[in-house]
Design an enzyme around this catalytic site. Structure first.
Site, PDB file in Angstrom:
ATOM      1  N   ARG A  72      -3.873   4.888   1.346  1.00  0.00           N
ATOM      2  CA  ARG A  72      -4.394   3.616   1.837  1.00  0.00           C
ATOM      3  C   ARG A  72      -4.531   2.626   0.693  1.00  0.00           C
ATOM      4  O   ARG A  72      -4.640   3.003  -0.482  1.00  0.00           O
ATOM      5  CB  ARG A  72      -5.738   3.808   2.546  1.00  0.00           C
ATOM      6  N   ALA A  91       1.935   5.355  -3.187  1.00  0.00           N
ATOM      7  CA  ALA A  91       0.606   5.021  -3.705  1.00  0.00           C
ATOM      8  C   ALA A  91       0.017   3.803  -2.999  1.00  0.00           C
ATOM      9  O   ALA A  91       0.664   3.148  -2.173  1.00  0.00           O
ATOM     10  CB  ALA A  91       0.683   4.788  -5.209  1.00  0.00           C
ATOM     11  N   HIS A  92      -1.222   3.491  -3.365  1.00  0.00           N
ATOM     12  CA  HIS A  92      -1.952   2.410  -2.705  1.00  0.00           C
ATOM     13  C   HIS A  92      -1.266   1.058  -2.888  1.00  0.00           C
ATOM     14  O   HIS A  92      -0.742   0.737  -3.945  1.00  0.00           O
ATOM     15  CB  HIS A  92      -3.398   2.344  -3.207  1.00  0.00           C
ATOM     16  N   ASN A  93      -1.255   0.297  -1.810  1.00  0.00           N
ATOM     17  CA  ASN A  93      -0.731  -1.076  -1.770  1.00  0.00           C
ATOM     18  C   ASN A  93       0.777  -1.187  -1.947  1.00  0.00           C
ATOM     19  O   ASN A  93       1.304  -2.288  -2.121  1.00  0.00           O
ATOM     20  CB  ASN A  93      -1.429  -1.968  -2.794  1.00  0.00           C
ATOM     21  N   SER A 107       1.161  -0.722  -5.803  1.00  0.00           N
ATOM     22  CA  SER A 107       1.457  -2.155  -5.672  1.00  0.00           C
ATOM     23  C   SER A 107       2.915  -2.519  -5.909  1.00  0.00           C
ATOM     24  O   SER A 107       3.247  -3.701  -6.020  1.00  0.00           O
ATOM     25  CB  SER A 107       0.562  -2.981  -6.605  1.00  0.00           C
TER      26      SER A 107
END
Length: 354
Positions: A223, A244-246, A264
């Site tokens: 998330r 991974a996140h974003n 990201s």
């Protein structure tokens, strides 16, 4: 058991029959194993001998392909795609049987469509939603406020965590986790007087999986710290992949087994990453980029580029570098001999070393 004539199959895939269109076929099998009652396909020249020796009743081939005399074939522009469609005819996807198993746990505030199937020991949490004709296999957990769309299949032990959203016609293979916490920690040198520590950054975003996505077994999609990690429409992700996140995965992208994408990073439309490729965080990977297996991508990549190696470089440069490796030992010997020759010539000329 379903059966089709060769002409019926040709009509389904937009192909042309060479041979007996009334030939009835009862299944699909590899060239080496197919019987006279089965159809196979041939699209890779590596398997030419298997094609010629095959006992298949008929074979899917591409236009212009030479075939053994007397063999019925179905000619179509894309033999592999036709194979996939024919295979689906003989092995149609499982349909939901509208029921909720007695041992399933459905929270009173959850909304499960009456046509959905919830198998034993699956759990649907508070305010969660499960759409029409979706199948939840045993052990699936759809957490608080999560949404799963229509015609989805969530296999055994899939987890969709809080507030994550899964679109329509999505397949999540066994053990897939959607919405696990992102790996975010801030170093605290003092630790509130208790010494240095890594302070956990709350991961309060979610994951959005768009329509027609498939995610492989034991893959994790973290998330977002804030906002959403997003998997675009029609993307296909293999087993054991880490998102991974974003991260933003563009529509129609393909990520092969053991790929890792750090936080990201944005992947454009139709990106293909080979097995075990690693992509560091905060990068922009353009539309249509191809990333070779085991590559380490450490910088932005322009749309349409193909990169390989670690650190990743344009594929042509990587091929040249790999071709040079076999000659490094000989080149080192030649360089040593040249240096000795230069030293001898200088000595003969009375020159000092530089």
């Amino acid at each position: 058991m379903a059966s089709y004539t060769l002409a019926e199959l040709a009509a389904r895939v937009g192909g042309q029959v060479d041979g007996d269109g009334k030939l009835r076929l009862e299944g699909i099998a590899p060239l080496e194993e197919a019987t006279a009652a089965e159809i196979s396909f041939f699209s890779n020249r590596k398997y030419r001998k298997a094609f010629e020796a095959s006992r298949a009743g008929a074979v899917v081939v591409e236009p212009g392909e030479k075939v053994p005399a007397g063999r019925p074939v179905l000619r179509v522009v894309n033999a592999y795609l036709a194979f996939a469609k024919i295979s689906t005819l003989f092995h149609p996807p499982r349909e939901a049987m509208p029921e909720v198993a007695p041992t399933a746990v459905i929270h009173p505030t959850a909304r499960v469509h009456p046509s959905a199937q919830v198998m034993p020991l699956a759990c649907v949490g508070p305010d969660a939603q499960v759409g029409a004709r979706t199948i939840l296999f045993p052990g699936v957990h759809v957490a608080d406020g999560a949404r799963v769309g229509e015609d989805c299949v969530l296999y055994h032990n899939v987890v969709v965590r809080e507030r994550c959203a899964v679109g329509n016609r999505v397949i999540l293979q066994p053990g897939c986790v959607v919405g696990s916490d992102g790996f975010g920690f801030a170093f605290d040198p003092d630790g509130e007087g208790k010494g240095p520590r890594h302070y956990k950054v709350p991961q309060v975003g979610n994951v959005v999986i768009e329509d027609d996505v498939e995610v492989g077994a034991n893959t994790c999609v973290d998330r977002a710290t804030l906002g959403s990690t997003r998997i675009g429409r029609g993307a296909k992700i293999d087993n054991l992949v880490q998102i991974a996140h974003n991260v933003q995965v563009g529509p129609l992208s393909l990520l092969v087994s053991q790929v890792g994408v750090a936080g990201s990073t944005k992947l454009g439309m139709g990106v293909v990453a080979g097995g075990q490729a690693g992509i560091v965080g905060h990068l922009e990977i353009g539309d249509g980029v191809r990333i070779g297996a085991q590559s380490g991508v450490m910088a932005d990549v322009e749309a349409g580029e193909t990169v390989s190696g670690s650190p990743a470089v344009p594929h042509g440069n990587w091929l040249k570098a790999m071709a040079s490796l076999d000659h490094l030992h000989d080149m080192r010997k030649e360089l040593r001999e040249l240096r000795r020759e230069v030293e001898r010539l200088r000595a003969d000329a009375g020159e000092d070393e530089p």
